[in-house]
Design a protein around this motif. Structure first.
Motif, PDB file in Angstrom:
ATOM      1  N   THR A 119     -28.126  44.042  20.771  1.00 24.78           N
ATOM      2  CA  THR A 119     -27.029  44.292  19.842  1.00 24.78           C
ATOM      3  C   THR A 119     -25.829  44.926  20.546  1.00 24.78           C
ATOM      4  OG1 THR A 119     -27.963  46.461  19.309  1.00 24.78           O
ATOM      5  CG2 THR A 119     -28.600  44.622  17.897  1.00 24.78           C
ATOM      6  N   ASN A 120     -25.893  45.047  21.869  1.00 28.92           N
ATOM      7  CA  ASN A 120     -24.816  45.690  22.625  1.00 28.92           C
ATOM      8  C   ASN A 120     -24.393  46.991  21.943  1.00 28.92           C
ATOM      9  OD1 ASN A 120     -22.827  46.108  24.590  1.00 28.92           O
ATOM     10  ND2 ASN A 120     -21.307  44.945  23.461  1.00 28.92           N
ATOM     11  N   ALA A 121     -25.332  47.915  21.838  1.00 28.57           N
ATOM     12  CA  ALA A 121     -25.111  49.133  21.066  1.00 28.57           C
ATOM     13  C   ALA A 121     -23.986  49.999  21.645  1.00 28.57           C
ATOM     14  CB  ALA A 121     -26.417  49.941  21.016  1.00 28.57           C
TER      15      ALA A 121
ATOM     16  N   GLY B  59     -25.968  41.464  23.405  1.00 28.89           N
ATOM     17  CA  GLY B  59     -25.257  41.200  22.163  1.00 28.89           C
ATOM     18  C   GLY B  59     -25.591  39.861  21.530  1.00 28.89           C
ATOM     19  N   ALA B  60     -26.609  39.165  22.038  1.00 36.17           N
ATOM     20  CA  ALA B  60     -26.955  37.843  21.487  1.00 36.17           C
ATOM     21  C   ALA B  60     -27.895  37.948  20.291  1.00 36.17           C
ATOM     22  CB  ALA B  60     -27.567  36.960  22.566  1.00 36.17           C
TER      23      ALA B  60
ATOM     24  N   ILE C 269     -14.410  42.823  12.824  1.00 37.01           N
ATOM     25  CA  ILE C 269     -15.114  43.206  11.593  1.00 37.01           C
ATOM     26  C   ILE C 269     -16.500  43.766  11.890  1.00 37.01           C
ATOM     27  CG2 ILE C 269     -13.860  41.493  10.228  1.00 37.01           C
ATOM     28  CD1 ILE C 269     -16.647  39.936  10.232  1.00 37.01           C
ATOM     29  N   SER C 270     -16.885  43.751  13.156  1.00 36.37           N
ATOM     30  CA  SER C 270     -18.134  44.407  13.529  1.00 36.37           C
ATOM     31  C   SER C 270     -17.969  45.009  14.906  1.00 36.37           C
ATOM     32  CB  SER C 270     -19.308  43.434  13.509  1.00 36.37           C
ATOM     33  OG  SER C 270     -20.511  44.174  13.676  1.00 36.37           O
ATOM     34  N   ALA C 271     -17.606  46.286  14.918  1.00 34.59           N
ATOM     35  CA  ALA C 271     -17.313  46.944  16.189  1.00 34.59           C
ATOM     36  C   ALA C 271     -18.582  47.163  16.992  1.00 34.59           C
ATOM     37  CB  ALA C 271     -16.610  48.271  15.937  1.00 34.59           C
ATOM     38  N   GLU C 272     -19.610  47.696  16.327  1.00 32.80           N
ATOM     39  CA  GLU C 272     -20.824  47.985  17.087  1.00 32.80           C
ATOM     40  C   GLU C 272     -22.107  47.571  16.390  1.00 32.80           C
ATOM     41  OE1 GLU C 272     -20.628  52.148  18.115  1.00 32.80           O
ATOM     42  OE2 GLU C 272     -20.821  52.848  16.053  1.00 32.80           O
ATOM     43  N   HIS C 273     -22.094  47.261  15.120  1.00 30.58           N
ATOM     44  CA  HIS C 273     -23.348  46.974  14.410  1.00 30.58           C
ATOM     45  C   HIS C 273     -23.840  45.550  14.575  1.00 30.58           C
ATOM     46  CE1 HIS C 273     -22.455  50.574  11.530  1.00 30.58           C
ATOM     47  NE2 HIS C 273     -22.753  50.950  12.749  1.00 30.58           N
ATOM     48  N   GLY C 274     -22.968  44.635  14.956  1.00 31.21           N
ATOM     49  CA  GLY C 274     -23.389  43.253  15.140  1.00 31.21           C
ATOM     50  C   GLY C 274     -23.178  42.389  13.902  1.00 31.21           C
ATOM     51  N   VAL C 275     -23.728  41.192  13.954  1.00 25.11           N
ATOM     52  CA  VAL C 275     -23.491  40.188  12.918  1.00 25.11           C
ATOM     53  C   VAL C 275     -24.728  40.008  12.036  1.00 25.11           C
ATOM     54  CG1 VAL C 275     -22.987  37.744  12.505  1.00 25.11           C
ATOM     55  CG2 VAL C 275     -21.799  38.977  14.352  1.00 25.11           C
TER      56      VAL C 275
ATOM     57  N   LEU D 272     -26.755  35.340  13.268  1.00 26.04           N
ATOM     58  CA  LEU D 272     -25.543  35.189  14.081  1.00 26.04           C
ATOM     59  C   LEU D 272     -24.793  33.897  13.807  1.00 26.04           C
ATOM     60  CD1 LEU D 272     -23.964  36.765  16.191  1.00 26.04           C
ATOM     61  CD2 LEU D 272     -25.264  35.626  17.972  1.00 26.04           C
TER      62      LEU D 272
END
Lengths: 470, 470
Positions: free
Chosen positions: B148-150, B199-200, B422-428, B466
């Motif tokens: 999630t590329n936290a 982040g995938a 629209i999603s800085a750090e939480h992901g899709v 995603l």
């Protein structure tokens, strides 16, 4: 590939505009010659578009006609990645706009043809630092530095080019434009597509612009030259310097006495600031947010190095003039080696802690093949990166050069055996593509080919580069 | 998808080993519930392999049988990305080895199921810092944080998870293993394949281990709480603090008085360290390599902020206890908001300099839809990241919730209009996949689908997540 029909050439010329193309051999010549003379290229035409729209129109035509393209920036690469061999030469040098500098956001957007020096100066004019710095920075372009994921002397603190890119604009292999010029520090909305173009050597698309990270300019730096015994002492001293300064080390370069001797012999305005010779030297730079305490921190790190038996002697720069003079000793090393005679050069990296092993194994392997070869290493010790060069002997050089491939294989094998890389910062190009195909796992090669096929299904983007066997 | 035949289930159980599977509803329940209760899942079986080889065997079977897989780490995600809806649940929690810690190389290799806290502690035991820090760090895993590329509270200085990964080991969608556990600072030998997995969200393969960057532990930190007038003052103060400290700012968080009021009201062991209320607060942290001068640097930055009319009042922590108490005011903000009642939450980012605009536009847009909604922002101002929450009113809440989608659209539109995310750090996850398909360009969506098809041609890796429409 066959000759490009005149109608298509005319269409390409129109797409690039009247100032955007040449077929004049005299104008083309410097763009077709690799600067050390190792590769010489050929191209039907050089196109030099001035806008992203022009690049897109050119690539659209090439995609339709399946005409291969070799993108080129400052033509300072070392692996033949930007020298066309019949492809169209797509120069980005006319795309030189600094589109925006935003110091409050610590970001700036520049076009692909802006030089690294130009990018540094644009940042400086806004009171900020763009840290990527390397020998060819006056010619090397931002687009080329992205496509090769350039390194240099500030990687230890600021990272490679990959770490400095916030956003990318690129023309894809089908001529469409990837509009990824974001300047966000955080954006988790799917795959980070810009990463694909960084270090891809122009094989997945043409980078036309980038948004780059900027940093505060350090208020002070401290620079020292330390005489040390060996590479192991250098690596331990690096750890001491990091600990004593709490991470303020921004440069840590090493070179052995024979390389310093060449600098002192062949270069001008240089002198050894230490009173006696030492087997190795570490050039240490620390950067600080405050003026006071900078030199004291360096001195306490060196004192800790002396106490640990790592530092034999050291001198701290007392002025910026001193600091620049110390840096010159390291920066002139490649030029001094060239002045001394030809050499077989390697750009290898290992985990930092394995550098002493790499040096020992590399020297032993080289000595077994060419006892007369002189190992002349220097490198970015903070990054585990050695420029591991072996100078040809003065006599019987032919016998030395005949063993060229065996020497390179031995040095690369020494790095690979330690979990290292055979191309730390210079890339693959055409020079190392056969070797990476051999050294990388089948899984990795398959993944790379799958990515290439996904983004450049017609195989027109720099098709001779990076991936062999297409 | 249809039910999995018993023979295949048996094969999967054998691949995971006797301790590596469960179909017990009671054991499964916590793994199927998103922790805030927003999504509830279903799975025929949870497989919990303990080794990379077991993961590879499981995925090989699933690839052969085209059985979809949802990987899961600590199950602390916020967008539904780890909640299976009929897929096999592949938990990485049994892969908890710290394989190696190498302080001399500032690197460590840990398995996917190690928690972020565990990674921090392993680094600390070796005298090093692993900087990624976020609220759920006791449960969130390294594998999940990579997928999630936290982000968290140390991004300003140390970057997102992507910036902290040197190497990755992952099982591909065909069951083969990508052995990319390098610990090199420089390696330019082709596409940087590890980036694909960061982040995938588990859609391209299963991360099983990673080599992570470590850092020197700072010798000292200075923490201050400043009362300020508005978001614009915060952003200008951030620039002043960066300049005055030469880049030593490691945290810069902001919250408005109404959020601080909720913390003071609902949380224990908290107090306002300033004597009078202020519209906004900035929590500033600086980290230093030397003990002496740390507090003075913070004080001079705050003095410069006062002189520039940005700081109304401020207090510098006089001890680590003070510093921890100041940080608690910010860290408890999400919990205090939850304690106060439900809210519509957003995780948006913009270029740092655009944060005042984002706040103004977001508030105006929300007020136009629900004048009774209370905007309760807080966030990582140094990263341009607002957690832009709108609390439901005490009365007529139904009317508020009925406008939920319109409110989210308005907040997201405000961010997008400023070049934001629209999603800085939480992901899709599944939460935002329809929206990113709508907001991203056709070119970007095509590129993402091309990468997905290249690496997961059968579409078995987290297929509902995603990318919409598969």
């Amino acid at each position: 590939m066959g000759a490009i029909p005149d109608t298509i050439l005319s269409e390409l010329k129109a797409a690039a505009g009247p100032k955007g193309w040449t077929q004049d051999p005299a104008v083309l010549a410097p763009h077709l010659a690799e600067w050390r003379g190792r590769w010489t290229g050929a191209t039907p035409i050089m196109l030099s578009p001035a806008t992203t729209g022009e690049v897109a129109r050119i690539v659209t035509i090439c995609a339709r006609e399946r005409i291969p393209i070799t993108p080129q920036g400052g033509n300072t690469g070392l692996v033949g990645g930007a020298t066309p061999q019949g492809e169209i030469l797509l120069s980005l040098r006319r795309m030189t706009l600094v589109r925006a500098v935003d110091p409050l956001n610590d970001a700036m957007t520049v076009e692909a043809g802006v030089t690294l020096l130009g990018a540094q100066e644009a940042a400086k004019a806004a009171g900020r630092l763009f840290p990527l710095s390397l020998g060819a920075e006056g010619l090397a372009t931002v687009g080329g530095a992205i496509s090769t994921n350039a390194g240099g002397v500030a990687v230890l603190r600021y990272g490679m080019m990959r770490d400095l890119v916030l956003g990318i604009e690129a023309v894809l292999a089908d001529g469409r434009v990837f509009e990824g010029l974001r300047s966000l520090r955080k954006d988790n909305t799917g795959y980070d597509l810009k990463q694909l173009f960084i270090g891809a050597e122009g094989t997945l698309g043409v980078v036309t612009a980038a948004t780059l990270k900027l940093f505060p300019r350090p208020a002070a730096r401290a620079v020292a030259l330390a005489g040390i015994g060996d590479v192991a002492a250098a690596i331990r001293l690096l750890a001491v310097a990091k600990d004593e300064s709490g991470g303020a080390v921004t440069g840590f370069e090493i070179l052995p006495r024979p390389v310093l001797d060449l600098v002192l012999k062949h270069m001008e305005r240089v002198r050894d600031p230490l009173t006696a010779p030492h087997p190795w030297y570490a050039l240490i730079e620390m950067s600080f947010g405050r003026e006071d305490g900078a030199r004291e921190t360096m001195e306490s790190a060196l004192a800790a190095g002396v106490a640990a038996g790592l530092v034999r002697d050291a001198v701290v720069a007392q002025s910026e003039t001193d600091a620049a003079a110390f840096w010159r000793l390291r920066e002139l090393a490649p030029e001094a080696e060239r002045a001394d005679g030809p050499a077989i050069k390697h750009d290898v990296s290992v985990p930092v802690a394995a550098m002493p092993d790499l040096y020992a194994r590399g020297c032993a392997a080289v000595a077994a093949i060419v006892p007369e070869g002189r190992v002349l290493c220097f490198g970015h010790a903070g990054d585990g990166n050695f420029h591991f060069n072996i100078a040809a002997p003065r006599e019987n050089a032919d016998a030395f050069w005949a063993k060229r491939e065996a020497i390179t294989e031995a040095v690369h094998e020494a790095a690979a055996a330690l979990g290292g890389s055979i191309s730390a910062e210079h890339g693959v190009g055409i020079m190392k593509k056969a070797e990476i195909a051999r050294r990388k796992s089948a899984v990795e090669m398959d993944m790379m080919r799958a990515v290439k096929a996904a983004l450049d299904p017609k195989g027109i983007m720099n098709p001779r580069v990076l991936l062999a066997g297409r």
